[in-house]
Structure formats: C-alpha cells, structure tokens
Design a protein around this motif. Structure first.
Motif, short mmCIF file in Angstrom:
data_model
loop_
_atom_site.label_atom_id
_atom_site.label_comp_id
_atom_site.label_asym_id
_atom_site.label_seq_id
_atom_site.Cartn_x
_atom_site.Cartn_y
_atom_site.Cartn_z
N VAL A 108 0.95 -1.15 -0.02
CA VAL A 108 0.20 0.02 0.03
C VAL A 108 1.00 1.18 -0.03
O VAL A 108 1.59 1.23 0.83
CB VAL A 108 -1.10 0.04 1.28
CG1 VAL A 108 -1.97 1.24 1.11
CG2 VAL A 108 -1.85 -1.13 1.46
N THR A 109 0.63 2.13 -0.97
CA THR A 109 1.42 3.59 -1.13
C THR A 109 0.29 4.77 -1.13
O THR A 109 -0.49 4.60 -2.13
CB THR A 109 2.28 3.38 -2.37
OG1 THR A 109 3.33 2.25 -2.15
CG2 THR A 109 3.28 4.61 -2.29
N GLU B 60 -13.27 0.87 0.86
CA GLU B 60 -13.93 1.37 1.96
C GLU B 60 -13.49 2.55 2.53
O GLU B 60 -12.13 2.76 2.82
CB GLU B 60 -13.83 0.38 3.22
CG GLU B 60 -14.49 -1.17 2.76
CD GLU B 60 -14.43 -1.99 3.80
OE1 GLU B 60 -14.03 -1.60 5.23
OE2 GLU B 60 -14.72 -3.35 3.49
N ILE B 61 -14.30 3.51 2.58
CA ILE B 61 -13.68 4.84 2.69
C ILE B 61 -14.73 5.68 3.85
O ILE B 61 -16.03 5.29 4.10
CB ILE B 61 -14.27 6.06 1.49
CG1 ILE B 61 -13.20 5.54 0.47
CG2 ILE B 61 -13.72 7.45 2.03
CD1 ILE B 61 -13.43 6.04 -1.02
N GLY C 73 -9.43 9.12 8.56
CA GLY C 73 -9.61 7.69 8.91
C GLY C 73 -8.68 6.92 8.37
O GLY C 73 -8.05 7.13 7.52
N HIS C 74 -9.16 5.42 8.46
CA HIS C 74 -8.55 4.39 7.55
C HIS C 74 -9.43 4.03 6.40
O HIS C 74 -10.56 4.06 6.30
CB HIS C 74 -8.70 2.96 8.53
CG HIS C 74 -7.71 3.34 9.65
ND1 HIS C 74 -6.39 3.32 9.91
CD2 HIS C 74 -8.18 3.12 11.23
CE1 HIS C 74 -5.95 3.66 11.24
NE2 HIS C 74 -7.37 3.39 12.15
N LEU C 75 -8.64 4.01 5.37
CA LEU C 75 -9.12 3.34 3.93
C LEU C 75 -8.58 2.11 3.69
O LEU C 75 -7.37 1.97 3.82
CB LEU C 75 -8.82 4.37 2.95
CG LEU C 75 -9.43 5.96 2.71
CD1 LEU C 75 -9.10 6.79 4.07
CD2 LEU C 75 -9.18 6.65 1.44
N MET D 118 -4.67 2.08 4.71
CA MET D 118 -3.75 3.15 4.85
C MET D 118 -4.49 4.15 5.90
O MET D 118 -5.86 4.03 6.03
CB MET D 118 -3.33 4.01 3.63
CG MET D 118 -4.57 4.63 2.91
SD MET D 118 -4.92 6.22 3.21
CE MET D 118 -3.30 6.90 3.04
N THR D 119 -3.83 5.09 6.44
CA THR D 119 -4.27 6.11 7.44
C THR D 119 -4.12 7.46 6.67
O THR D 119 -3.21 8.12 6.59
CB THR D 119 -3.69 5.94 8.77
OG1 THR D 119 -3.66 4.52 9.24
CG2 THR D 119 -4.35 6.83 9.75
#
Length: 468
Positions: A27-28, A56-57, A101-103, A120-121
């Motif tokens: 993840v980047t 998920e967003i 938040g977290h994606l 990712m955060t």
C-alpha cells in the motif's frame, strides 16, 4: 469397519494440512497528512492479476467498486495501470474532514481463493484554536510582579488534528526551564487538546519582556500561532550595568558639559544630584545657576535617563565628585560620577595632534629641499671649476695678445708665432700672455697676475716642440 477407518484417516490428514499464507499487499502511501480540499492517490498492489477492486472510505455507507476506465462516484475514481498489473488504486479529490481515518482496499486475485487486503491512514488536518495563555496574578493581587516572585502560567491549544506542539519564549529566547509535562485530551471527533504549565522565578531583567506561548501545527495560518503576555516586574534601582550608561558631551554653548546617566528601576525613581555638597533635584538648578538637572526621561521598560547640565567648567568642577541618588518604593541606589578632563580637552588634543603632523610634514619637505639644493650646488661648482681653469706653461710657448677657451676648457692661443712652444694638452706659457696686460697685469675681471704664476716643475714628456 474399513470405511470408518478411511474416513478417520482423511479427517486427520485434513487437520494436518498447512493453511495457505495470506497474499502480501503493498500500500502506497501507508499514512498521509493533508489539508481539506486537496487531492490524494492511494495504490494497493499484488504480484498477480486481479479481477475486482473495492475500497472502504470513512463516511461512505457502502464499499465502492472501482473499475479502470469507468467514472467513479463523485470525487472518487480508479487509479492505477489496470487489473492485469495487479493494481487497485483510488483517486480521492476535494478531501473533506469527514474522510479522516482508515481507508481499506480489497482485491480478488486470480488463482487465489482468498481476497487480498490493505489499509492506509489518512489524516485530514484540522486547524486548532488559537493558543490560550493564562497567567496567575502576583502577590499584590494584580498582574504586577516583584523581582524574585514566582510566575505561573498555562498554555492551552484546543481541538487540533493532529495534536499541536507547544513552545515557550521569554522575549526572543526559548524558555526551556520550569516546563511541566504536556497533557493531552481527545474528543469524540478525534480532535486533540494539549496543555502545558510553566513556572519561573522572575528577574528584574524580565521586566517588559513578552511571555509567549507558540503553537506549531500543519494547518495554522502564519501569524496566528502565538499568544503573548507582557511582564511588569518591579524592582529597586540597579547599579550601573555598563560604561555606556554614563556619557559626557559638549553642551554646544561654550565652556559647558552635559552628563547623562541611565538608571534601571521600576517603578520610576525619584532622582536628585549632589553637586559640590548641594542637592539639585530634577527640573531645577543650583543657586549659582552652574548646575541644572533636567526632568527624568522615560526610556522604556524600566530605563530612566537623567541629565546634569554644567554651564561653566573650571578646575574645581573637574576635580569634584558628583553623586546621583535614585529611590523608589523598593530601594535606593547611589551613583558616583566624575567629570573626565580628557573629554573637556578633547578639542585641544586633536588640534595639537594636527599641528604636530603638519610640522613633521614641513620638516620633511625642508630636509628634502635642502638635500636637493646641496646636490644641485655641488654639480654647478664642479662644472664651473672644470670649465674656467687655465693651466700656465712657464716655458712661454705662446705670445698671443688674445686667447679663448677651447673645447676642453683650456686657453687656445691665436698668435701667429711662437705656436711651437705650447705644452701637452694645449697648456699656455707666460710668454703667450706676456704681450698682453689685459690678461696678465690688467688685474680686471679677477685674472691672475704674471708674478703669481709659478713654473711647472714636472719634467716634460717630450723635449721636442709640438708642431702646430
């Protein structure tokens, strides 16, 4: 029985089977801090082709399926080089604080029974409130403090995301001593508040300085990140801190001087001068009108300027020692002041130095001229002697009635006879001059007399006459 045994064996073999390892997802970027309204791209990758991509967003009720080449939902779209490259990416535009938040990304991988997942955060920056600086009152019950008193202050920076950092300054210098640990609080929206205390024993030199609480945060607007409090510290008059505190100058009215003294005190002190045993208060003069004290000038932040005008200076005034007495509710200080003779004679000294330099230049020029004249006179004397000297031959080679100087500075006779009697080098004998009293006996023009001429005793080199 054999069937039961086979079933049990198959069950045991199934229980010993090693589960497949999860698929590694790259993840980047893994974390990002961004201001509201900006854009971001996030890329999830695996080493195999994928056949679906889902994100998920935060604040989105359902997961969003993304497909290359298709328009996404609103500000959300696919990002990457396609499913064949094993890339599941997201372009998120015009980011809002609610998307903090977290994606999470999820991919279906070819030839794999399990889905690949990554996280990712995303931190959407939230500017905190302006720093809030609270200062405890002093022992007088006000914001006026005494030298040596303990100052207590608190700085609070509320509702920031991420949490802000606090720095303290006193004037332009960082304040690092007397700081407490920071206290953090987080509310239900994920916004954080930071608080810190400081204590300091006040110095008299702290008076007038700004106590500053400075906030550092990604979303703060420059210039709005600090809160100030100016300190008012009272103290007794202080001794002179440096030589620059006392200054003497010309009063511009002839034989007079102005003596200036800077005094540190808070509040304003009462100042008077003792001049030759007499007290002169500020704004007044002595009975003889020789000494006059100006009204005290406020030079800012506890600095006060007092001036003594000396209208006439003599030897007694120069030798006298003067005192300045400054007093306020916290104490009294006495300063001894002497007039400096060198300052009063500064103009004379400068004039003397200039006169000496001019005299040295004149002496050097005279010496140079004298030496040049000496060389010139010596050269002229030598040329005169070599050009006017006549050699006389006692043998009387010529009897000329007139003679003139030759090219070698010798006399050359023009007589028709007796030319064979000339000596070597064109030397003329007395016979050459005997026929003429103009040159020998005439005495005029300073020409040598015949009887004063002495014969040359040197033996001739050749007995023969030199032919003409």
């Amino acid at each position: 029985m054999a069937c039961v045994t086979a079933v049990l064996a198959a069950a045991m073999l199934a229980s010993l089977t090693v589960p497949a390892s999860p698929i590694t997802t790259d993840v980047t970027p893994k974390t990002a801090l961004i201001l509201p309204g900006n854009n971001i791209t996030i890329l999830c990758r695996v080493g195999k082709p994928i056949y679906f991509c889902r994100f998920e967003i935060p604040e989105e009720k359902t997961a969003i399926l993304l497909v290359p080449g298709r328009t996404g939902k609103g500000t959300i779209s696919y990002y990457g080089n396609g499913f064949e490259s094993g890339q599941c990416g997201l372009r998120l535009e015009n980011i809002q604080p609610k998307q903090n938040g977290h994606l999470n990304c999820t991919m279906g991988v070819s030839d794999e029974t399990e889905e690949a997942k990554g996280t990712m955060t995303l931190t959407v920056a939230q500017s905190p409130q302006l720093p809030e600086l609270r200062v405890a009152v002093g022992r007088k019950g006000s914001y006026i403090y005494m030298e040596g008193e303990t100052l207590r202050a608190t700085c609070k920076i509320a509702k920031g995301r991420p949490v802000a950092r606090i720095s303290w300054y006193l004037g332009d210098s960082p304040l690092k001593d007397g700081l407490s640990r920071t206290h953090l609080e987080k509310d239900k929206d994920g916004l954080e508040t930071i608080t810190q205390n400081v204590t300091r024993t006040l110095l008299w030199s702290d008076n007038g300085k700004q106590l500053q609480c400075v906030a550092y945060h990604y979303a703060l607007t420059p210039g709005s990140e600090k809160s100030n409090f100016q300190l008012n510290v009272e103290y007794a008059p202080k001794p002179i801190q440096n030589d620059a505190a006392v200054e003497e100058s010309d009063n511009g009215k002839g034989n007079g001087r102005i003596v200036t003294l800077e005094i540190n005190a808070n509040p304003k002190p009462t100042i008077h001068w003792i001049t030759k045993g007499k007290m002169v208060r500020e704004g007044t003069s002595d009975s003889n009108k020789i000494f006059e004290v100006d009204k005290t000038i406020n030079n800012g932040t506890g600095k006060w300027i007092t001036r003594l005008n000396v209208h006439s200076v003599d030897e007694d005034i120069l030798k006298a020692v003067y005192q300045v007495i400054a007093e306020n509710p916290h104490g009294k200080q006495t300063y001894d002041v002497s007039l400096t003779p060198s300052i009063f004679t500064k103009g004379i000294i400068i004039g003397a130095v200039v006169a000496i330099l001019v005299l040295l230049v004149i002496i050097i020029l005279m010496c140079y001229a004298w030496r040049a004249k000496k060389w010139c006179c010596a050269a002229r004397s030598k040329a005169s002697q070599s050009g006017s000297q006549a050699h006389i031959d006692p043998n009387g080679a010529l009897g000329a009635t007139s003679a003139s100087l030759g090219k070698d500075g010798m006399f050359e006779g023009n007589q028709e006879k007796h030319m064979d009697g000339a000596g070597d080098g064109g030397v003329l004998g007395p016979g050459a001059l005997g026929a003429s009293t103009e040159y020998v006996n005439g005495g005029g023009g300073g020409i040598v007399n015949q009887e004063d001429l002495k014969p040359i005793t040197e033996k001739p080199k050749d007995d023969k006459d030199t032919p003409v």
